[in-house]
Scaffold this motif. Structure first.
Motif, PDB file in Angstrom:
ATOM      1  N   THR A  10       0.833  -1.198   0.000  1.00 29.97           N
ATOM      2  CA  THR A  10       0.000   0.000   0.000  1.00 29.97           C
ATOM      3  C   THR A  10       0.865   1.245   0.000  1.00 29.97           C
ATOM      4  OG1 THR A  10      -1.700   1.287   1.159  1.00 29.97           O
ATOM      5  CG2 THR A  10      -0.220  -0.003   2.538  1.00 29.97           C
ATOM      6  N   SER A  11       0.342   2.322  -0.537  1.00 29.57           N
ATOM      7  CA  SER A  11       0.963   3.631  -0.349  1.00 29.57           C
ATOM      8  C   SER A  11       0.759   4.036   1.112  1.00 29.57           C
ATOM      9  CB  SER A  11       0.300   4.653  -1.273  1.00 29.57           C
ATOM     10  OG  SER A  11       0.343   4.176  -2.599  1.00 29.57           O
ATOM     11  N   PHE A  33     -10.406   5.027  -3.104  1.00 33.21           N
ATOM     12  CA  PHE A  33      -9.150   4.606  -2.474  1.00 33.21           C
ATOM     13  C   PHE A  33      -9.438   3.617  -1.336  1.00 33.21           C
ATOM     14  CE2 PHE A  33      -6.321   5.209   1.183  1.00 33.21           C
ATOM     15  CZ  PHE A  33      -5.164   4.666   0.639  1.00 33.21           C
ATOM     16  N   ALA A 273      -1.669   6.033  -5.697  1.00 36.51           N
ATOM     17  CA  ALA A 273      -1.809   5.041  -4.631  1.00 36.51           C
ATOM     18  C   ALA A 273      -2.047   3.661  -5.226  1.00 36.51           C
ATOM     19  CB  ALA A 273      -2.964   5.421  -3.705  1.00 36.51           C
TER      20      ALA A 273
END
Ligand code: DHB
Ligand code: FE
Length: 282
Positions: A10-11, A33, A273
């Protein structure tokens, strides 16, 4: 013996920490997101890892430019999250697994990786935000596994190469698999994807390159090891070098993985992301 059940990515953008604190999950800016996470949370709830190896990059909280280890591994009983100036709440301590940490450090140093061992380490958004995304309420989520932070230098040049990052993951895998306890381990790579926060190219995002990385990290990670550091900065942005942590994660999963879920969303703050779940097949 210990088993590696899969990898997650994950970002780790600090704004996510604020969105979680404000419960902005249904907000149009955030919804698609946050919608990327429930399938991975379900997989985690079903597979119940005992330990998460959280591979992140410290951004100046645990280390600073005066002393910057290329690879550092936490070997503490717990890791404090602290105020680092982004306005995200400090969440307290994340419990560690020091016996496994020392086993990994011993194994990897014997394997000729020069590791900085950290018996005290404050963890920043690179570590904390992903824990919150995968185990909501962390560190006060009873299902949250014990955590071992591994930090790679993506902040001050010279950075490690993608090839070194991938080989680091392979050595990490060997060390984990030789741990005698019957535990399940998940490996988390945080950061990326393309972003640049400062300079003339601030706001730079490269969807095509990110998509290629998300595909090749499943099917042909070796191809990604041939990308030079200069090319990585050109194609992913100065901070897109955080993809190094994804490659460390991937190296730890073994040759073949099954991609179970992914999400790509642009932008969150200044960053593309990316979220992935890769299950180990061996
Ligand atoms: C942002 C992204 C990062 O990876 C980070 O460490 C800090 C900020 C951002 O896009 O705002
Ligand atoms: Fe970052």
């Amino acid at each position: 013996m210990a088993k590696i059940i899969g990898g997650i990515t994950t970002s780790h953008i600090p704004a996510i920490g604020n969105a979680i604190a404000n419960e902005s999950f249904e907000d149009p800016y955030w919804k698609s997101f946050f919608d990327g996470y429930p399938p991975i949370r379900e997989w985690l709830a079903k597979n119940k890892p005992d330990v998460v190896i959280n591979i992140y990059n410290d951004h100046g909280l645990g280390f600073f430019l005066d002393k910057m280890p290329t690879f550092a591994i936490g070997a503490a009983l717990e890791y404090q999250s602290e105020d680092e100036g982004w306005g995200i709440p400090a969440l307290g301590a994340f419990p560690g697994a020091p016996e496994l940490s020392w086993h990994i450090i011993e194994g990897m140093v014997a394997d000729e990786f020069d590791i900085t061992s950290c018996q005290e380490l404050a963890v920043d958004h690179g570590f904390v935000v992903p824990m919150q995304l995968f185990w909501p309420g962390a560190p006060n989520n009873p299902d949250m596994p014990l955590a071992i932070p591994i930090s790679a230098n993506t902040v001050q040049h010279p950075l490690p190469t993608l090839n070194r990052a991938y080989n680091f993951g392979k050595s990490l895998r060997k060390a984990i698999l030789s741990y005698p306890e019957d535990i399940k381990v998940v490996v988390l790579g945080t950061g990326g994807l393309s972003h640049q926060l400062d300079g003339e190219r601030a706001g730079f995002i490269n969807k095509e390159f990110d998509r290629m990385c998300m595909e090749k990290i499943v099917t042909d990670p070796e191809a990604l090891t041939r990308i030079s550091r200069r090319e990585l900065v050109e194609k992913a942005g100065a901070q897109g070098t955080e993809f190094l942590m994804w490659m460390m994660m991937r190296g730890a999963l073994g040759a073949k993985v099954k991609p179970l879920h992914q999400n790509y969303h642009i932008p969150i703050s200044n960053t593309a992301a990316g979220t992935m779940l890769l299950e180990c097949t061996a």
